[in-house]
Design a protein around this motif. Structure first.
Motif, mmCIF file in Angstrom:
data_model
loop_
_atom_site.group_PDB
_atom_site.id
_atom_site.type_symbol
_atom_site.label_atom_id
_atom_site.label_comp_id
_atom_site.label_asym_id
_atom_site.label_seq_id
_atom_site.Cartn_x
_atom_site.Cartn_y
_atom_site.Cartn_z
ATOM 1 N N VAL A 15 43.970 22.137 47.045
ATOM 2 C CA VAL A 15 45.182 21.734 48.091
ATOM 3 C C VAL A 15 44.704 21.082 49.150
ATOM 4 O O VAL A 15 45.433 19.986 49.466
ATOM 5 N N GLY A 16 43.774 21.094 49.562
ATOM 6 C CA GLY A 16 43.307 20.292 50.921
ATOM 7 C C GLY A 16 42.868 19.032 50.500
ATOM 8 O O GLY A 16 43.238 17.746 51.206
ATOM 9 N N VAL A 17 42.265 18.798 49.418
ATOM 10 C CA VAL A 17 42.156 17.334 48.702
ATOM 11 C C VAL A 17 43.256 16.657 48.622
ATOM 12 O O VAL A 17 43.591 15.494 49.007
ATOM 13 N N VAL A 18 44.313 17.468 48.074
ATOM 14 C CA VAL A 18 45.785 16.829 47.728
ATOM 15 C C VAL A 18 46.293 16.297 49.193
ATOM 16 O O VAL A 18 46.889 15.198 49.129
ATOM 17 N N PHE A 19 46.220 17.022 50.046
ATOM 18 C CA PHE A 19 46.819 16.587 51.290
ATOM 19 C C PHE A 19 46.095 15.358 51.995
ATOM 20 O O PHE A 19 46.707 14.657 52.576
ATOM 21 N N ALA A 20 44.729 15.707 51.664
ATOM 22 C CA ALA A 20 43.873 14.569 52.497
ATOM 23 C C ALA A 20 44.426 13.244 51.750
ATOM 24 O O ALA A 20 44.371 12.053 52.545
ATOM 25 N N GLN A 34 47.782 8.908 60.594
ATOM 26 C CA GLN A 34 48.418 10.015 60.612
ATOM 27 C C GLN A 34 48.018 11.218 59.700
ATOM 28 O O GLN A 34 47.644 11.248 58.426
ATOM 29 N N LEU A 35 48.015 12.515 60.271
ATOM 30 C CA LEU A 35 47.745 13.822 59.606
ATOM 31 C C LEU A 35 48.815 14.636 59.562
ATOM 32 O O LEU A 35 49.758 14.857 60.453
ATOM 33 N N LEU A 36 49.291 15.237 58.166
ATOM 34 C CA LEU A 36 50.309 16.038 58.147
ATOM 35 C C LEU A 36 50.024 17.628 58.667
ATOM 36 O O LEU A 36 48.961 17.986 58.356
ATOM 37 N N GLN A 40 54.668 20.798 59.200
ATOM 38 C CA GLN A 40 55.149 19.816 58.114
ATOM 39 C C GLN A 40 55.475 20.150 56.800
ATOM 40 O O GLN A 40 56.307 19.859 55.881
ATOM 41 N N ALA A 41 53.972 20.519 56.602
ATOM 42 C CA ALA A 41 53.753 20.630 55.298
ATOM 43 C C ALA A 41 54.359 21.757 54.562
ATOM 44 O O ALA A 41 55.172 21.707 53.253
ATOM 45 N N LEU A 42 54.562 23.013 55.249
ATOM 46 C CA LEU A 42 55.231 24.170 54.713
ATOM 47 C C LEU A 42 56.726 23.882 54.656
ATOM 48 O O LEU A 42 57.386 24.370 53.972
ATOM 49 N N SER A 43 57.559 23.122 55.776
ATOM 50 C CA SER A 43 58.773 22.892 55.611
ATOM 51 C C SER A 43 59.016 21.691 54.392
ATOM 52 O O SER A 43 60.042 22.190 53.780
ATOM 53 N N ALA A 44 58.096 21.002 54.151
ATOM 54 C CA ALA A 44 58.495 20.086 52.925
ATOM 55 C C ALA A 44 58.599 21.235 51.645
ATOM 56 O O ALA A 44 59.201 20.780 50.644
ATOM 57 N N MET A 45 57.658 22.130 51.627
ATOM 58 C CA MET A 45 57.562 23.011 50.441
ATOM 59 C C MET A 45 59.019 24.218 50.794
ATOM 60 O O MET A 45 58.945 24.890 49.730
ATOM 61 N N GLY A 46 59.460 24.158 51.567
ATOM 62 C CA GLY A 46 60.647 24.904 51.792
ATOM 63 C C GLY A 46 60.475 26.141 52.585
ATOM 64 O O GLY A 46 61.287 27.319 52.503
ATOM 65 N N LEU A 47 59.355 26.167 53.173
ATOM 66 C CA LEU A 47 58.929 27.592 53.873
ATOM 67 C C LEU A 47 59.050 27.104 55.349
ATOM 68 O O LEU A 47 58.546 26.154 55.939
ATOM 69 N N MET A 48 59.773 27.961 56.145
ATOM 70 C CA MET A 48 59.767 27.776 57.662
ATOM 71 C C MET A 48 58.923 29.062 58.395
ATOM 72 O O MET A 48 59.464 30.127 58.694
ATOM 73 N N VAL A 49 57.730 28.694 58.769
ATOM 74 C CA VAL A 49 56.873 29.734 59.288
ATOM 75 C C VAL A 49 57.386 30.119 60.816
ATOM 76 O O VAL A 49 57.571 30.982 61.252
ATOM 77 N N SER A 50 57.637 28.851 61.481
ATOM 78 C CA SER A 50 58.014 28.969 63.081
ATOM 79 C C SER A 50 59.301 29.619 63.179
ATOM 80 O O SER A 50 59.624 30.146 64.228
ATOM 81 N N GLU A 51 60.093 29.481 62.169
ATOM 82 C CA GLU A 51 61.727 30.330 62.373
ATOM 83 C C GLU A 51 61.312 31.570 61.748
ATOM 84 O O GLU A 51 62.224 32.613 62.145
ATOM 85 N N ALA A 52 60.381 32.113 61.038
ATOM 86 C CA ALA A 52 60.152 33.356 60.796
ATOM 87 C C ALA A 52 59.529 34.192 61.561
ATOM 88 O O ALA A 52 60.026 35.275 61.694
ATOM 89 N N VAL A 53 58.621 33.626 62.752
ATOM 90 C CA VAL A 53 58.211 34.346 63.696
ATOM 91 C C VAL A 53 58.684 33.558 64.933
ATOM 92 O O VAL A 53 57.735 32.739 65.680
ATOM 93 N N PRO A 54 59.849 33.773 65.648
ATOM 94 C CA PRO A 54 60.228 33.131 66.662
ATOM 95 C C PRO A 54 59.665 33.475 68.003
ATOM 96 O O PRO A 54 59.357 34.758 68.108
ATOM 97 N N GLY A 55 58.978 32.356 68.718
ATOM 98 C CA GLY A 55 58.411 32.549 70.061
ATOM 99 C C GLY A 55 56.948 33.106 69.845
ATOM 100 O O GLY A 55 56.444 33.455 70.734
ATOM 101 N N SER A 56 56.347 32.874 68.582
ATOM 102 C CA SER A 56 55.104 33.399 68.539
ATOM 103 C C SER A 56 54.051 32.011 68.987
ATOM 104 O O SER A 56 54.435 31.073 68.488
ATOM 105 N N TRP A 65 48.133 22.244 63.448
ATOM 106 C CA TRP A 65 46.952 21.948 62.967
ATOM 107 C C TRP A 65 46.977 21.058 61.818
ATOM 108 O O TRP A 65 48.041 21.300 61.033
ATOM 109 N N SER A 66 46.075 20.093 61.372
ATOM 110 C CA SER A 66 46.320 19.462 60.194
ATOM 111 C C SER A 66 46.203 20.291 59.040
ATOM 112 O O SER A 66 45.067 21.137 58.882
ATOM 113 N N MET A 67 46.857 20.109 57.908
ATOM 114 C CA MET A 67 46.914 20.775 56.771
ATOM 115 C C MET A 67 45.575 20.572 55.813
ATOM 116 O O MET A 67 45.014 21.423 55.479
#
Length: 96
Positions: A15-20, A34-36, A40-56, A65-67
């Motif tokens: 997965v890291g090689v694909v994103f690289a 530009q590094l993803l 950004q990578a998780l939101s492109a996959m439909g996952l929102m981690v920052s919204e799942a844990v607000p204020g963390s 961090w770079s994916m």
């Protein structure tokens, strides 16, 4: 257990090689480096981690961090955990 760590390490490293490759292609097309990010990578996959844990603060820091670099480091860590090392087996010749 070693096989599980190796398999997981190879998958995460792939997965890291694909994103690289995607980062390299995007950087060549835009003529800037530009590094993803993980967010950004998780939101492109439909996952929102920052919204799942607000204020963390941890989710915010890790999300920046770079994916590709993170997946590469985690994949190598799992591969190292899956390495058995050299053991002296019953059929191994020992020179005294």
């Amino acid at each position: 257990m070693y096989l599980l760590f190796r398999a997981l390490g190879l998958i995460v490293l792939a997965v890291g090689v694909v994103f690289a490759v995607g980062d390299i292609a995007r950087s060549l097309a835009d003529e800037t480096s530009q590094l993803l990010t993980i967010d950004q990578a998780l939101s492109a996959m439909g996952l929102m981690v920052s919204e799942a844990v607000p204020g963390s603060m941890t989710a915010a820091v890790i999300g920046s961090w770079s994916m590709s670099i993170t997946c590469g480091a985690v994949g190598l860590l799992f591969l190292l955990l899956g390495h058995r090392g050299h053991r002296a087996g019953p059929n191994r010749r020992r020179d005294i």
